[in-house]
Each structure stands twice: as structure tokens, then as C-alpha cells.
Write a protein that holds these residues in place. Sequence first.
Motif, PDB file in Angstrom:
ATOM      1  N   SER A  17       0.757  -1.287  -0.124  1.00  0.00           N
ATOM      2  CA  SER A  17      -0.031  -0.086   0.011  1.00  0.00           C
ATOM      3  C   SER A  17       0.739   1.318  -0.215  1.00  0.00           C
ATOM      4  O   SER A  17       0.537   2.368  -0.607  1.00  0.00           O
ATOM      5  N   VAL A  18       2.042   1.311   0.760  1.00  0.00           N
ATOM      6  CA  VAL A  18       2.933   2.291   0.601  1.00  0.00           C
ATOM      7  C   VAL A  18       3.619   2.697  -0.896  1.00  0.00           C
ATOM      8  O   VAL A  18       3.501   3.580  -1.418  1.00  0.00           O
ATOM      9  N   GLU A  19       3.568   1.415  -1.548  1.00  0.00           N
ATOM     10  CA  GLU A  19       4.192   1.190  -2.951  1.00  0.00           C
ATOM     11  C   GLU A  19       3.119   1.816  -3.952  1.00  0.00           C
ATOM     12  O   GLU A  19       3.466   2.299  -5.119  1.00  0.00           O
ATOM     13  N   ARG A  20       1.861   1.527  -3.524  1.00  0.00           N
ATOM     14  CA  ARG A  20       0.974   2.303  -4.522  1.00  0.00           C
ATOM     15  C   ARG A  20       0.562   3.527  -4.115  1.00  0.00           C
ATOM     16  O   ARG A  20      -0.473   4.138  -4.634  1.00  0.00           O
ATOM     17  N   GLY A  21       1.090   4.274  -3.140  1.00  0.00           N
ATOM     18  CA  GLY A  21       0.813   5.482  -2.655  1.00  0.00           C
ATOM     19  C   GLY A  21      -0.375   5.543  -1.876  1.00  0.00           C
ATOM     20  O   GLY A  21      -1.222   6.859  -1.817  1.00  0.00           O
TER      21      GLY A  21
END
Length: 87
Positions: free
Chosen positions: A48-52
Motif C-alpha cells: 500500500s505504501v508502494e501504491r501511494g
Amino acid sequence: MSSTQLRKPSPALRQILARNVVRLRCAKGLSQEAFADVCGLHRTYVGSVERGERNVTLSTLEVLANALKVSVIDLLTKSTEGSRRSR
């Protein structure tokens, strides 16, 4: 600001963080799961961090930066390709 409103970083800043984490993680040859293990975080959280999608805390920024051997500033700077500072 009312107590029911939450402050959120701009979508642009979340995307900068997301792109930098993905790029740096891949450069180290780590899967999301392996990277999450190094960070002590759950894989779905890292995703979810990598998807912003996440408004990460300062302490999480430090964990991510330490695991990637870069500074927090590097994670939040638009283009860190040529200016990464190893620690």
C-alpha cells in the motif's frame, strides 16, 4: 480544521515516496515480502505504501530509509537516481 478532518499529504508526495521505495527495493533485488521482513512490516502494508495509498509516519519513513540504506530525504525527493546518499 475540524476534529473530524484528517490532514493528508498531497497525492504527489505519496507518489514520490511510492516510486522511490519501489525503485530502491528493486535495485536491491528484494521482493515486497523480503523487504517487508527486513523492515518488520507486513507485506500488504509495504504494497500500500508502494501504491501511494498510505500516509506513513515519520518512524515508518525511518524504517524504510534504514532498510534501503538511504536517508529519509532521499525517499521524499522527486528524483534520487543520481543523488542517493548511502549510509
